[in-house]
Design a protein around this motif. Structure first.
Motif, mmCIF file in Angstrom:
data_model
loop_
_atom_site.group_PDB
_atom_site.id
_atom_site.type_symbol
_atom_site.label_atom_id
_atom_site.label_comp_id
_atom_site.label_asym_id
_atom_site.label_seq_id
_atom_site.Cartn_x
_atom_site.Cartn_y
_atom_site.Cartn_z
ATOM 1 N N VAL A 178 0.822 -1.208 0.000
ATOM 2 C CA VAL A 178 0.000 0.000 0.000
ATOM 3 C C VAL A 178 0.855 1.257 0.000
ATOM 4 C CG1 VAL A 178 -1.808 1.273 1.229
ATOM 5 C CG2 VAL A 178 -1.828 -1.224 1.232
ATOM 6 N N SER A 179 1.945 1.269 0.763
ATOM 7 C CA SER A 179 2.657 2.516 1.043
ATOM 8 C C SER A 179 3.830 2.813 0.121
ATOM 9 C CB SER A 179 3.162 2.510 2.491
ATOM 10 O OG SER A 179 4.000 1.390 2.734
ATOM 11 N N MET A 180 4.369 1.830 -0.582
ATOM 12 C CA MET A 180 5.487 2.089 -1.478
ATOM 13 C C MET A 180 5.020 2.731 -2.778
ATOM 14 S SD MET A 180 8.599 1.303 -0.497
ATOM 15 C CE MET A 180 9.425 1.110 -2.086
ATOM 16 N N PRO A 181 5.858 3.569 -3.402
ATOM 17 C CA PRO A 181 5.522 4.041 -4.745
ATOM 18 C C PRO A 181 5.519 2.874 -5.733
ATOM 19 C CG PRO A 181 7.788 4.612 -4.200
ATOM 20 C CD PRO A 181 7.170 4.073 -2.946
ATOM 21 N N ASP A 182 4.816 3.073 -6.838
ATOM 22 C CA ASP A 182 4.660 2.013 -7.842
ATOM 23 C C ASP A 182 4.187 0.738 -7.145
ATOM 24 O OD1 ASP A 182 4.629 0.993 -10.381
ATOM 25 O OD2 ASP A 182 6.796 0.771 -10.570
ATOM 26 N N ALA A 183 3.149 0.898 -6.335
ATOM 27 C CA ALA A 183 2.734 -0.152 -5.412
ATOM 28 C C ALA A 183 2.327 -1.448 -6.103
ATOM 29 C CB ALA A 183 1.584 0.355 -4.533
ATOM 30 N N ASP A 184 1.773 -1.360 -7.312
ATOM 31 C CA ASP A 184 1.414 -2.592 -8.016
ATOM 32 C C ASP A 184 2.660 -3.398 -8.381
ATOM 33 O OD1 ASP A 184 -1.255 -1.957 -7.829
ATOM 34 O OD2 ASP A 184 -1.432 -1.201 -9.879
ATOM 35 N N ALA A 185 3.716 -2.696 -8.794
ATOM 36 C CA ALA A 185 4.972 -3.383 -9.113
ATOM 37 C C ALA A 185 5.596 -3.975 -7.865
ATOM 38 C CB ALA A 185 5.944 -2.420 -9.791
ATOM 39 N N VAL A 186 5.478 -3.275 -6.742
ATOM 40 C CA VAL A 186 5.991 -3.803 -5.483
ATOM 41 C C VAL A 186 5.234 -5.070 -5.091
ATOM 42 C CG1 VAL A 186 6.159 -3.347 -2.989
ATOM 43 C CG2 VAL A 186 6.881 -1.599 -4.641
ATOM 44 N N GLU A 187 3.920 -5.048 -5.272
ATOM 45 C CA GLU A 187 3.139 -6.246 -4.965
ATOM 46 C C GLU A 187 3.569 -7.417 -5.855
ATOM 47 O OE1 GLU A 187 -1.359 -7.607 -3.936
ATOM 48 O OE2 GLU A 187 -1.147 -5.990 -5.394
ATOM 49 N N ALA A 188 3.773 -7.157 -7.118
ATOM 50 C CA ALA A 188 4.207 -8.218 -8.030
ATOM 51 C C ALA A 188 5.571 -8.762 -7.622
ATOM 52 C CB ALA A 188 4.252 -7.688 -9.460
ATOM 53 N N ALA A 189 6.464 -7.882 -7.169
ATOM 54 C CA ALA A 189 7.798 -8.315 -6.735
ATOM 55 C C ALA A 189 7.704 -9.219 -5.521
ATOM 56 C CB ALA A 189 8.665 -7.097 -6.436
ATOM 57 N N ILE A 190 6.908 -8.817 -4.543
ATOM 58 C CA ILE A 190 6.768 -9.619 -3.326
ATOM 59 C C ILE A 190 6.121 -10.967 -3.658
ATOM 60 C CG2 ILE A 190 5.603 -9.743 -1.084
ATOM 61 C CD1 ILE A 190 5.905 -6.680 -0.920
#
Length: 884
Positions: free
Chosen positions: A400-412
């Protein structure tokens, strides 16, 4: 017997003292601690509602592996094995920790010791990177250390307080009240608010400078050039205690006044008035927060501010100095233990061989990280490209809190091994964990936090640990031992704090700012009784000080401060396709990603759904009506939120809060729109200047609903739910009409099959109302219309706890408004006392013509005071109408 415990609020960096009372039935209540020097008994709306957020609903009670319950030994052994395997096969930089300003200092200390001293990597970063790292970088460039020079008292003692990039009234309400009280006592005090929006903080301002996004460097460069030609310059201080003034002045003075106006968007007269006010007022405090830090030029903004205070010698003395206001309760504590990837513990520098050697010898560690690790944005990019094989996320929600949050979700989601330590079982991040660990929450934790004025306070436990939840430091120490590391034999937080204090004093002798050596020998009794104290607190009592730098003695090798020559960056990011500037931030009654505040019905009553604040002309040109829905889009993501049309917003700009997530709304993770653009020095993301497109959201039907049960999701094309007294309130919008609304309600609200609705449908208007009752109790009600639904929302919510024994009362509910003689309180204005706009209007019509009079009549605005600006607007609006 009831017990009372002095502890500390877990929200913003003000660090307010709280007294938690537990009665004989185990019920917790809270009040402000009148003896705590941060707040002297005051609490904001969030702090006042703490007892409403500590229930066990939604809590993670047991460790889980792959979504199945597991024992602690099984989970910890698996973690130790997977981290050890990754290190053995791919090296220490293949693992990472992402931690949080929600951790206590003791948790933070153990995490950094494990990663930097025993794993041997600096790949540990924190969500404080997203809010305060530009302040850290600016301090270190100017002062040679991450030192906040002043105290809260200075805000009250100043004759001029500048609030730049700080909505103090909503983000640090107790400090705002201290400032408001000081201004009331000394009306000659001046307040300047520098912010693109006219926020609620501007209510107290003598001058509001509606600066263009990222215009701060230009403004403070212009101020420095002006000061250098005035008598305000302190040439003796410059000569004795600073370096680099000539270069900074040359850069600042190279900008013409016309360029200054263009870059700031300000008029000539208001610029000159601001400069003159700063010039002639010696006692100046400049408070800055996320509006300065969350920028691709955040560090330069900080140094531009520091330059002005250094040039005038207005630093470290009573009532003067630059003041960085931290966002999280323990962002400062994290900085003290080296929580950022480019720092070592005890304010030592990872780039210094001497400091690395010192820390390694103190820890007795087998290695020490010898270079900075990956900062937050880079860290998740390394997760995405496979360099990070094992990731441990603690007390934060980066999806939720990181920029480019969708990409962060995909990374995790793609990471081979992810551990999440949290108090809640279901968060946007936790859903991707291979191992979930139940942590302690506020009221259960035991340790320390440090606030924005360097004051260390105890956060004490008042409740037992639920089920198998454990402290974060315990989790870390257990994994360290299972990885074969010595030095983690902690049994209490007291031992960790004592070690932390001892390291701060180790080979120090005044060479480092952070020194709490007076507490190096603390034992359990002393730790339990510890009173709030400011650092430094060295063992040698003669070195105790409250403020820094009044007489020089900075922390560069020559003990002199550095002026930093900074140049305004080109920050125009809009285009034909993305013509609006998005500014993200906080609102008054929610905190971060709502895992805690979302539990409180009172806090959700003020603003119950995500919104986009638009200027009326922008809304009109877009074809967006007040309370309509809008789509926001950037090259990185999209969101759908409610339109809030207001003159407080500047044209071309859009403000959207950062709190909402997939647990509370259909598509409102606003950081999904924010690009991974960072400050080149600090690594802090730019969350305040994002190019977006805005367009109306096309809906064929709008809805509002109340339900005693949390509804299933997804409910509709747009939905946003909020906790309400007795259940939930839900906003809805549908792209197409549902064929069978009764069946939809049964599915959405988990209604019994034998409960039939009461309601009506108007084919001409498209209005539809359905209510479901069981005995005298309302189970759910839904109100549908072709336009945003006109329903007395707070009144409808109150029907969840009312009795509905007769048919007439049920039909009143279906009508969507109270009957005669039963007033609707209206939208909540004062969360502390649950006072609505209609109640305030009634009080004004009854003779209450000031904010103070309304407060005396209704209590509204008399606690944290952050609603006083809204109350004043209502009062003035009523009086204006009455005069026409």
């Amino acid at each position: 017997m009831p017990t009372e415990t002095k502890t500390t609020c877990p929200y913003c960096g003000v660090g307010c003292g709280v007294i938690a009372r537990v009665d004989d039935e185990g019920v917790v209540s809270v009040k402000g601690d009148p003896d705590h020097p941060a707040n002297f008994g005051r609490l904001c709306s969030k702090g006042s509602a703490l007892a409403e957020t500590i229930d066990l609903d939604g809590r993670l009670h047991h460790p889980e592996i792959a979504g199945e319950r597991a024992g602690w030994d099984e989970a910890l052994d698996l973690m130790a094995q997977r981290f050890s395997d990754a290190i053995a096969e791919h090296g220490p930089d293949s693992v990472a920790f992402y931690v949080s300003g929600q951790l206590l200092t003791e948790d933070y200390y153990v995490a950094n010791k494990l990663m930097k001293g025993f794993v041997g990597s600096a790949n540990i970063d924190t969500n404080s990177r997203l809010c305060m790292s530009s302040s850290v970088a600016g301090h270190r460039r100017a002062f040679g250390s991450d030192t906040v020079p002043g105290c809260y008292e200075d805000i009250e003692l100043a004759d001029l307080v500048i609030l730049t990039g700080s909505n103090l009234a909503w983000c640090h309400p107790v400090l705002y009240q201290r400032l408001a009280a000081a201004k009331a006592a000394r009306p000659g005090m001046k307040v300047v608010v520098i912010d693109p929006r006219r926020t609620m903080t501007a209510d107290i301002a003598d001058m509001h400078l509606a600066i263009r996004p990222d215009g701060d460097v230009a403004l403070f460069n212009g101020l420095l050039a002006h000061l250098a030609k005035s008598t305000a310059i302190d040439e003796n201080y410059l000569a004795a205690h600073t370096m680099g003034f000539a270069a900074a002045f040359a850069t600042a003075s190279s900008m013409t006044f016309t360029e200054l106006m263009d870059r700031t968007g300000l008029g000539a007269n208001e610029i000159r008035q601001f400069f003159a006010l700063f010039e002639r007022t010696e006692k100046v405090v400049t408070c800055y927060s996320q509006g300065v830090n969350q920028s691709s030029s955040g560090t330069d903004k900080v140094n531009a501010i520091l330059n002005c205070h250094l040039a005038t010698g207005r630093i470290g003395r009573h009532g003067m100095g630059p003041f960085s206001l931290t966002g999280q309760p323990n962002a400062m504590g994290g900085r003290e233990v080296g929580g950022l990837a480019n720092m070592l513990a005890a304010h030592m520098a990872i780039e210094s061989a001497d400091d690395r050697d010192r820390v390694q010898r103190f820890w007795g560690s087998p290695t020490i990280a010898d270079r900075p690790g990956l900062k937050a944005v880079d860290l998740f990019e390394a997760v995405a490209d496979g360099r990070i094989k094992a990731l441990w996320i603690m007390a934060t929600n980066p999806v939720v809190s990181m920029p480019d949050a969708d990409a962060v979700e995909a990374a995790i989601r793609a990471c081979p091994f992810v551990v999440v330590s949290d108090v809640m079982k279901t968060t946007d991040t936790a859903r991707h964990a291979h191992v979930l660990l139940p942590s302690l929450g506020w009221g259960e934790k035991d340790g320390t936090v440090t606030n924005s004025e360097r004051r260390i306070s105890r956060q004490r436990s008042v409740l037992p640990a639920p089920s198998e939840a454990r402290a974060d430091w315990w989790q870390l120490a257990e994994v360290a031992r299972r990885m074969g590391f010595l030095g983690f034999e902690y049994t209490t937080p007291t031992e960790i704090f004592a070690e932390h204090a001892a390291l701060s004093a180790f080979e120090n002798d005044g060479s480092r700012d952070f020194d709490i050596g007076a507490y190096a020998g603390i034992g359990p009794a002393g730790y339990e009784a510890m009173m709030p104290f400011q650092w430094p607190a060295p063992a040698q009592e003669g070195r105790k000080t409250t403020r820094f730098f009044a007489n020089g003695h900075f922390y560069h090798p020559d003990r002199k401060a550095r002026f930093i020559a900074v140049t305004p960056a080109e920050t125009e990011r809009t285009s034909v396709d993305y013509p609006f500037t998005l500014n993200t931030g906080r609102i008054r009654d929610q905190w971060h990603t709502m895992t805690r505040t979302g539990k409180s019905a009172r806090l959700s009553a003020h603003i119950a759904e995500p919104f986009a604040e638009l200027h009326p002309r922008d809304a009109r040109e877009l074809g967006v009506g007040s309370a309509g829905l809008v789509e926001l889009e950037s090259p990185h993501g999209m969101a759908v939120v409610r339109a809030l049309v207001t003159e407080r917003q500047a044209r071309g700009n859009v403000f959207v809060p950062m709190h909402w997530n997939d647990q509370f709304a259909a598509k409102a993770r606003i950081d999904a729109l924010v690009p991974p653009l960072i400050d080149r020095v600090s690594g802090q993301p730019a969350s305040k200047n994002v190019a977006i497109a805005v367009r109306p959201f096309s809906a064929s039907l709008y809805g509002f609903a109340v339900s005693i049960a949390r509804p299933a999701s997804p409910l509709a094309d747009y939905w946003a739910l909020a906790k309400a007294e007795g259940g939930w309130r839900i906003e809805l919008a549908f792209a197409s009409v549902v064929a069978d609304w009764t069946a939809w309600c049964r599915d959405a609200f988990a209604l019994p099959a034998d409960v039939e609705p009461l309601g009506y449908a108007d084919r001409q208007t498209g209005d539809l109302r359905l209510a479901f009752f069981e005995g005298d109790r309302l189970l759910a009600a839904v109100f549908l219309a072709r336009q945003p639904v006109a329903v007395a929302r707070n009144w409808a919510v109150s029907q969840l706890t009312a009795e509905h024994g007769n048919l007439r009362k049920r039909f009143t509910l279906v009508a969507g408004r109270p009957g005669a003689g039963k007033p609707d309180p209206g939208a909540t204005v004062c969360s502390c006392f649950s006072v609505g706009v209609n109640q305030i209007i009634t009080a004004v019509r009854g003779g209450c013509q000031t904010v103070e009079a309304v407060g005396k009549e209704l209590d509204a605005g008399t606690n944290c005071g952050s609603c006083r600006a809204e109350i004043r607007e209502i009062v003035e609006g009523c009086l204006t109408v009455a005069a026409e």
